[in-house]
Design a protein around this motif. Structure first.
Motif, PDB file in Angstrom:
ATOM      1  N   ASP A  52       7.117 -11.657  25.836  1.00 41.22           N
ATOM      2  CA  ASP A  52       8.519 -11.646  26.638  1.00 41.22           C
ATOM      3  C   ASP A  52       9.319 -10.415  26.393  1.00 41.22           C
ATOM      4  O   ASP A  52      10.413 -10.290  26.763  1.00 41.22           O
ATOM      5  CB  ASP A  52       9.158 -13.177  26.136  1.00 41.22           C
ATOM      6  N   GLN A  53       8.911  -9.633  25.521  1.00 44.26           N
ATOM      7  CA  GLN A  53       9.440  -8.450  25.177  1.00 44.26           C
ATOM      8  C   GLN A  53       8.696  -7.119  25.534  1.00 44.26           C
ATOM      9  O   GLN A  53       8.844  -6.091  24.928  1.00 44.26           O
ATOM     10  CB  GLN A  53       9.890  -8.322  23.464  1.00 44.26           C
ATOM     11  N   ALA A  54       8.444  -7.165  26.735  1.00 43.65           N
ATOM     12  CA  ALA A  54       7.581  -6.087  27.169  1.00 43.65           C
ATOM     13  C   ALA A  54       8.443  -4.708  27.705  1.00 43.65           C
ATOM     14  O   ALA A  54       9.576  -5.208  28.121  1.00 43.65           O
ATOM     15  CB  ALA A  54       6.750  -6.314  28.490  1.00 43.65           C
ATOM     16  N   PRO A  55       8.142  -3.770  26.993  1.00 41.58           N
ATOM     17  CA  PRO A  55       9.492  -2.513  27.367  1.00 41.58           C
ATOM     18  C   PRO A  55       9.087  -2.194  28.817  1.00 41.58           C
ATOM     19  O   PRO A  55       8.065  -2.434  29.411  1.00 41.58           O
ATOM     20  CB  PRO A  55       8.760  -1.597  26.410  1.00 41.58           C
ATOM     21  N   SER A  56       9.856  -1.370  29.334  1.00 45.35           N
ATOM     22  CA  SER A  56       9.696  -0.958  30.970  1.00 45.35           C
ATOM     23  C   SER A  56       8.595  -0.012  31.046  1.00 45.35           C
ATOM     24  O   SER A  56       8.287  -0.030  32.202  1.00 45.35           O
ATOM     25  CB  SER A  56      11.157  -0.443  31.097  1.00 45.35           C
ATOM     26  N   ALA A  57       8.229   0.506  30.077  1.00 48.04           N
ATOM     27  CA  ALA A  57       7.073   1.664  30.225  1.00 48.04           C
ATOM     28  C   ALA A  57       5.961   0.903  29.549  1.00 48.04           C
ATOM     29  O   ALA A  57       4.712   1.532  29.409  1.00 48.04           O
ATOM     30  CB  ALA A  57       7.356   2.830  29.419  1.00 48.04           C
ATOM     31  N   ALA A  58       5.792  -0.579  29.977  1.00 46.30           N
ATOM     32  CA  ALA A  58       4.713  -1.228  29.364  1.00 46.30           C
ATOM     33  C   ALA A  58       3.255  -1.059  29.805  1.00 46.30           C
ATOM     34  O   ALA A  58       2.271  -0.833  29.341  1.00 46.30           O
ATOM     35  CB  ALA A  58       4.658  -2.612  29.458  1.00 46.30           C
ATOM     36  N   ARG A  59       3.231  -0.534  31.226  1.00 43.48           N
ATOM     37  CA  ARG A  59       1.999  -0.283  31.896  1.00 43.48           C
ATOM     38  C   ARG A  59       1.524   0.968  31.491  1.00 43.48           C
ATOM     39  O   ARG A  59       0.327   1.439  31.160  1.00 43.48           O
ATOM     40  CB  ARG A  59       2.223  -0.084  33.510  1.00 43.48           C
TER      41      ARG A  59
END
Length: 81
Positions: A52-59
């Motif tokens: 649930d803590q994916a950063p905005s740049a996860a991709r």
């Protein structure tokens, strides 16, 4: 190339063990090994890596991790243990 996922994650090329990176790359490889020969979506990989803590740049971070795993697995150029 052999992979072991029970106990510590290990990848070996012949007799040499390859260093595949830090905990995030190891987690990515473990997920891919558990889903061998099946498509795993980007969203599912992000969920496994960051929950649930994916950063905005996860991709973008995921793409970098995949690129590093491909480089190590295709050329065996990762540092060896």
């Amino acid at each position: 190339m052999r992979s072991r996922i029970l106990g510590p994650l290990e990848v070996a090329d012949g007799e040499a063990r390859l260093a595949i990176g830090g905990p995030q790359q190891q987690a990515l490889l473990a997920v891919l090994l558990l889903h061998a020969n099946r498509v795993v979506s980007t969203d599912r990989l992000i969920e496994h890596l960051w929950a649930d803590q994916a950063p905005s740049a996860a991709r973008e971070l995921l793409q970098g991790c995949v690129a590093r795993l491909r480089r190590v697995s295709s050329t065996g150029t990762g540092s060896r243990n």
